[in-house]
Scaffold this motif. Structure first.
Motif, mmCIF file in Angstrom:
data_model
loop_
_atom_site.group_PDB
_atom_site.id
_atom_site.type_symbol
_atom_site.label_atom_id
_atom_site.label_comp_id
_atom_site.label_asym_id
_atom_site.label_seq_id
_atom_site.Cartn_x
_atom_site.Cartn_y
_atom_site.Cartn_z
ATOM 1 N N ASP A 1 0.796 -1.227 0.000
ATOM 2 C CA ASP A 1 0.000 0.000 0.000
ATOM 3 C C ASP A 1 0.829 1.279 0.000
ATOM 4 O OD1 ASP A 1 -2.869 -1.001 0.402
ATOM 5 O OD2 ASP A 1 -1.797 -2.040 2.006
ATOM 6 N N LEU A 2 2.018 1.228 0.553
ATOM 7 C CA LEU A 2 2.807 2.436 0.785
ATOM 8 C C LEU A 2 4.142 2.420 0.066
ATOM 9 C CD1 LEU A 2 2.422 3.072 4.637
ATOM 10 C CD2 LEU A 2 1.288 4.303 2.775
ATOM 11 N N LEU B 1 8.798 8.822 -9.971
ATOM 12 C CA LEU B 1 8.431 7.548 -9.350
ATOM 13 C C LEU B 1 7.557 6.701 -10.273
ATOM 14 C CD1 LEU B 1 7.701 8.716 -5.692
ATOM 15 C CD2 LEU B 1 9.558 7.227 -6.438
ATOM 16 N N LYS B 2 6.629 7.331 -10.983
ATOM 17 C CA LYS B 2 5.797 6.574 -11.926
ATOM 18 C C LYS B 2 6.655 5.944 -13.013
ATOM 19 C CE LYS B 2 1.297 8.881 -11.461
ATOM 20 N NZ LYS B 2 0.265 9.692 -12.151
ATOM 21 N N ASN B 3 7.638 6.699 -13.489
ATOM 22 C CA ASN B 3 8.565 6.145 -14.481
ATOM 23 C C ASN B 3 9.366 4.996 -13.897
ATOM 24 O OD1 ASN B 3 8.348 7.459 -17.030
ATOM 25 N ND2 ASN B 3 9.175 9.326 -16.141
ATOM 26 N N GLN B 4 9.841 5.161 -12.674
ATOM 27 C CA GLN B 4 10.684 4.155 -12.038
ATOM 28 C C GLN B 4 9.897 2.901 -11.681
ATOM 29 O OE1 GLN B 4 12.531 5.549 -8.415
ATOM 30 N NE2 GLN B 4 13.422 3.563 -7.918
ATOM 31 N N MET B 5 8.691 3.072 -11.128
ATOM 32 C CA MET B 5 7.931 1.941 -10.607
ATOM 33 C C MET B 5 6.951 1.356 -11.628
ATOM 34 S SD MET B 5 9.324 2.186 -7.612
ATOM 35 C CE MET B 5 8.427 0.977 -6.648
ATOM 36 N N GLY B 6 6.629 2.133 -12.660
ATOM 37 C CA GLY B 6 5.640 1.675 -13.628
ATOM 38 C C GLY B 6 4.238 1.585 -13.055
ATOM 39 N N ASN B 7 3.954 2.349 -12.012
ATOM 40 C CA ASN B 7 2.657 2.293 -11.336
ATOM 41 C C ASN B 7 1.932 3.621 -11.508
ATOM 42 O OD1 ASN B 7 0.471 2.088 -9.633
ATOM 43 N ND2 ASN B 7 1.643 1.658 -7.785
ATOM 44 N N GLU B 8 0.918 3.627 -12.370
ATOM 45 C CA GLU B 8 0.169 4.862 -12.624
ATOM 46 C C GLU B 8 -0.699 5.257 -11.439
ATOM 47 O OE1 GLU B 8 -2.571 6.904 -16.129
ATOM 48 O OE2 GLU B 8 -2.205 4.742 -16.156
ATOM 49 N N GLN B 9 -0.943 4.333 -10.504
ATOM 50 C CA GLN B 9 -1.826 4.600 -9.368
ATOM 51 C C GLN B 9 -1.119 5.357 -8.241
ATOM 52 O OE1 GLN B 9 -4.970 3.970 -9.804
ATOM 53 N NE2 GLN B 9 -4.543 2.926 -11.739
ATOM 54 N N LEU B 10 0.178 5.572 -8.351
ATOM 55 C CA LEU B 10 0.897 6.288 -7.300
ATOM 56 C C LEU B 10 0.316 7.682 -7.081
ATOM 57 C CD1 LEU B 10 4.680 5.503 -7.969
ATOM 58 C CD2 LEU B 10 3.316 4.784 -6.004
ATOM 59 N N SER B 11 0.192 8.061 -5.806
ATOM 60 C CA SER B 11 -0.330 9.389 -5.479
ATOM 61 C C SER B 11 0.214 9.804 -4.117
ATOM 62 C CB SER B 11 -1.858 9.363 -5.434
ATOM 63 O OG SER B 11 -2.379 10.643 -5.108
ATOM 64 N N PRO B 12 0.661 11.054 -3.965
ATOM 65 C CA PRO B 12 1.163 11.491 -2.653
ATOM 66 C C PRO B 12 0.040 11.535 -1.631
ATOM 67 C CG PRO B 12 1.025 13.342 -4.169
ATOM 68 C CD PRO B 12 0.749 12.114 -4.976
ATOM 69 N N VAL C 1 11.137 12.976 4.466
ATOM 70 C CA VAL C 1 10.257 11.814 4.346
ATOM 71 C C VAL C 1 8.870 12.213 3.842
ATOM 72 C CG1 VAL C 1 9.252 9.849 5.553
ATOM 73 C CG2 VAL C 1 11.492 10.732 6.258
ATOM 74 N N VAL C 2 8.418 11.526 2.785
ATOM 75 C CA VAL C 2 7.073 11.751 2.255
ATOM 76 C C VAL C 2 6.488 10.403 1.848
ATOM 77 C CG1 VAL C 2 7.948 12.216 -0.073
ATOM 78 C CG2 VAL C 2 5.703 13.074 0.598
ATOM 79 N N LEU C 3 5.189 10.232 2.086
ATOM 80 C CA LEU C 3 4.502 8.965 1.821
ATOM 81 C C LEU C 3 3.675 9.043 0.544
ATOM 82 C CD1 LEU C 3 5.279 8.539 4.821
ATOM 83 C CD2 LEU C 3 3.026 7.506 5.168
ATOM 84 N N PHE C 4 3.723 7.952 -0.229
ATOM 85 C CA PHE C 4 2.897 7.817 -1.424
ATOM 86 C C PHE C 4 1.998 6.592 -1.287
ATOM 87 C CE2 PHE C 4 6.094 10.629 -2.911
ATOM 88 C CZ PHE C 4 5.575 11.312 -3.998
ATOM 89 N N SER C 5 0.795 6.731 -1.811
ATOM 90 C CA SER C 5 -0.134 5.605 -1.867
ATOM 91 C C SER C 5 0.067 4.844 -3.164
ATOM 92 C CB SER C 5 -1.580 6.124 -1.802
ATOM 93 O OG SER C 5 -2.487 5.132 -2.237
ATOM 94 N N LYS C 6 0.074 3.511 -3.072
ATOM 95 C CA LYS C 6 0.231 2.668 -4.252
ATOM 96 C C LYS C 6 -1.104 2.151 -4.787
ATOM 97 C CE LYS C 6 3.527 -0.380 -4.277
ATOM 98 N NZ LYS C 6 4.367 -1.532 -3.844
ATOM 99 N N ARG C 7 -2.148 2.199 -3.938
ATOM 100 C CA ARG C 7 -3.428 1.607 -4.343
ATOM 101 C C ARG C 7 -4.575 2.539 -3.984
ATOM 102 N NH1 ARG C 7 -5.582 -3.323 -2.653
ATOM 103 N NH2 ARG C 7 -5.025 -2.858 -0.496
#
Length: 304
Positions: free
Chosen positions: A103-104, A130-141, A152-158
């Motif tokens: 999730d994080l 991060l989207k380029n690196q992880m390939g995850n379009e769902q990433l959002s701060p 330190v900053v948190l991103f949501s993956k889902r």
């Protein structure tokens, strides 16, 4: 971009950039094309840039068809477009991944890197990198740090759990600890708690201290000092924009290299010589999904 069946069209991520969606509202009869509508709706973007986006195949209708510069305007429908900049200043600092689970994504953000696309930055933002690196379009701060602030900053993956983490921040269930380097004043006693009433200032992107009931609170401790400078530990109990910068400046201790407080001192966009000495050092919370105690610390350090 791969061809898709109209009913299934969802714009894919392109170079780390997700498509933006624009609803075509009823407009003056002089608006005959989508190109003319976009120029009208976004006057801050030059017509030549919109023309280039159409020529580059970066504008799509609701069915996934590429639009041309002469494509007819149809009120009540919507279009997708991708935002790219011809010229973008490279930010020569890299992020680091501190932690990742289902999730994080926890990131150590460098100074000068904006979190999300805005203004003059698209590719040179943490989210697109991060989207380029992880390939995850769902990433959002899940929360924000200023461009000038590191740490330190948190991103949501889902999307399924994003709201739970955002609510955790809204309910102030996250303990945040910052470090800052600012002038040393032997006449001030620490620890102390600063409480101020803050509101929008002039220019609009700044904050100011006003009369009235305090709406911001920060606990401040002195960690170390020499004759000129000190390192302070800051624990914000509220989350006003620029809160820590305003609170220290109000004490007569403006953070080292602050371009806004106590007065505006703009620098060139490619000047990376004097980073704001503010670091989001530590985050601690009880994970609302796994119920585990979580704590993360930046590997960066501020020096006097």
């Amino acid at each position: 971009m791969p061809a898709m069946h109209p009913a299934d069209f969802t714009p894919p991520m392109l170079h780390g950039v997700s498509a933006s969606k624009v609803f075509l509202k009823p407009s003056p009869s002089s608006i005959q094309t989508v190109f003319a509508y976009m120029c009208l709706q976004f006057p801050h973007i030059e017509a030549a840039e919109w023309q280039q986006r159409f020529m580059d195949g970066l504008i799509y209708d609701a069915k996934g068809q590429q639009l041309r510069i002469d494509s007819a305007f149809q009120a009540g429908s919507h279009v997708f477009y991708y935002r790219f900049l011809k010229r973008e200043i490279h930010v020569p600092f890299e992020h680091a991944i501190l932690f990742e689970n289902d999730d994080l994504l926890v990131i150590d953000k460098p100074h000068f890197l904006t979190i999300s696309p805005t203004g003059q930055y698209v590719q040179e933002t943490l989210l697109v990198r991060l989207k380029n690196q992880m390939g995850n379009e769902q990433l959002s701060p899940i929360h924000r740090l200023d461009r000038e602030t590191a740490g330190v900053v948190l991103f949501s993956k889902r999307p399924e759990t994003r709201g739970i983490y955002q609510q955790m921040f809204a309910d102030r269930q996250v303990q945040k600890t910052y470090h800052a380097v600012a002038p040393y004043d032997s006449g001030l006693q620490f620890p102390q708690t600063v409480r101020l009433n803050m509101d929008k200032g002039q220019p609009f992107y700044t904050m100011q201290v006003c009369e009235g009931t305090p709406n911001s609170e920060t606990e401040i401790q002195l960690l170390e000092h020499n004759q000129l400078w000190a390192k302070y530990l800051l624990k914000p109990h509220t989350g006003k924009q620029h809160q820590l910068r305003v609170h220290l400046s109000h004490l007569g201790l403006p953070i080292k290299n602050d371009p806004f407080y106590p007065k505006i001192a703009h620098k060139a966009g490619d000047d990376f010589t004097s980073p704001l000495q503010l670091l989001a050092k530590h985050l601690e919370f009880k994970d609302p999904v796994t119920f585990e105690g979580m704590q993360f610390s930046s590997k960066m350090e501020l020096a006097l």
